[in-house]
Motif scaffolding. Structure first.
Motif, PDB file in Angstrom:
ATOM      1  N   MET A   1      -8.041   2.195  -0.405  1.00 20.20           N
ATOM      2  CA  MET A   1      -8.362   1.173   0.965  1.00 20.20           C
ATOM      3  C   MET A   1      -6.773   1.234   1.052  1.00 20.20           C
ATOM      4  O   MET A   1      -6.675   0.577   2.724  1.00 20.20           O
ATOM      5  CB  MET A   1      -7.847  -0.515   0.060  1.00 20.20           C
ATOM      6  N   GLY A   2      -5.802   1.877   0.836  1.00 18.23           N
ATOM      7  CA  GLY A   2      -4.896   1.952   1.280  1.00 18.23           C
ATOM      8  C   GLY A   2      -4.833   2.838   2.675  1.00 18.23           C
ATOM      9  O   GLY A   2      -4.148   3.435   4.124  1.00 18.23           O
ATOM     10  N   ARG A  72      -3.651  -0.599  -9.267  1.00 19.35           N
ATOM     11  CA  ARG A  72      -4.684  -1.040  -7.494  1.00 19.35           C
ATOM     12  C   ARG A  72      -3.670  -1.020  -6.546  1.00 19.35           C
ATOM     13  O   ARG A  72      -4.043  -0.960  -5.438  1.00 19.35           O
ATOM     14  CB  ARG A  72      -5.554  -2.467  -7.685  1.00 19.35           C
ATOM     15  N   TRP A  76      -3.535   1.631  -4.131  1.00 21.38           N
ATOM     16  CA  TRP A  76      -2.921   1.097  -2.254  1.00 21.38           C
ATOM     17  C   TRP A  76      -2.233   1.656  -1.543  1.00 21.38           C
ATOM     18  O   TRP A  76      -2.137   2.324  -0.342  1.00 21.38           O
ATOM     19  CB  TRP A  76      -3.203  -0.137  -2.259  1.00 21.38           C
TER      20      TRP A  76
END
Length: 171
Positions: A1-2, A72, A76
């Motif tokens: 996602m990052g 998480r 990210w």
């Protein structure tokens, strides 16, 4: 996602900076597809020459297991910072996106482009993260490294030729 978030940042920056450049430096936009073609051609050549190099000294080892667990948020941030602070990523995105943008692009087109790049990055990096955690997939990627490099090099060279054609049409 990052990583996908950083790609979205690159896409937003380049898409809207290209509009300013079109307004203030219109001659630069005529040459941008040529510069993008040279950059992609260079990357394609690098892939092909890497595939043709002897890989006898490379030993395929299984990927090490991560001993430390990450949250998480930390994951990210690591992905975002790695890609957002990479100056080569801006050069790549500027050459590819700005080189392919029509001279006059409506806002909806730009937002669709940002959404497309974010979605593709999210799908790709999500798939890659999943696949690399499966030993069979990871070993397959390592065994087929040469073929992947050849495929990538050919695709990059095809895009370079398309950009050369677009640059010729803009002149």
């Amino acid at each position: 996602m990052g990583l996908a978030s950083a790609i979205m940042l690159h896409t937003i920056t380049v898409t809207f900076a290209a509009a300013l450049l079109q307004h203030w430096l219109p001659q630069l936009m005529l040459w941008l597809p040529w510069c993008a073609a040279l950059w992609l051609g260079y990357l394609g050549y690098g892939c092909l020459s890497g595939a043709l190099a002897t890989q006898d000294s490379v030993q395929h080892k299984p990927m090490p297991k991560t001993l430390r667990s990450y949250s998480r948020r930390h994951g990210w941030w690591t992905g975002f910072a790695t890609n957002a602070l990479n100056p080569k990523a801006y050069v790549y995105f500027f050459s590819v996106i700005a080189g392919m943008l029509p001279l006059q692009s409506p806002l909806q087109f730009k937002l669709a482009l940002v959404s497309l790049f974010f979605s593709l990055a999210l799908l790709w990096f999500g798939f890659l993260g999943w696949a690399l955690n499966i030993p069979r997939c990871s070993q397959w990627l390592q065994r087929n490294n040469r073929g992947i490099l050849v495929f990538s090099g050919v695709v990059l060279l095809l895009f370079a030729m398309l950009l050369l054609l677009q640059g010729y049409q803009r002149l």
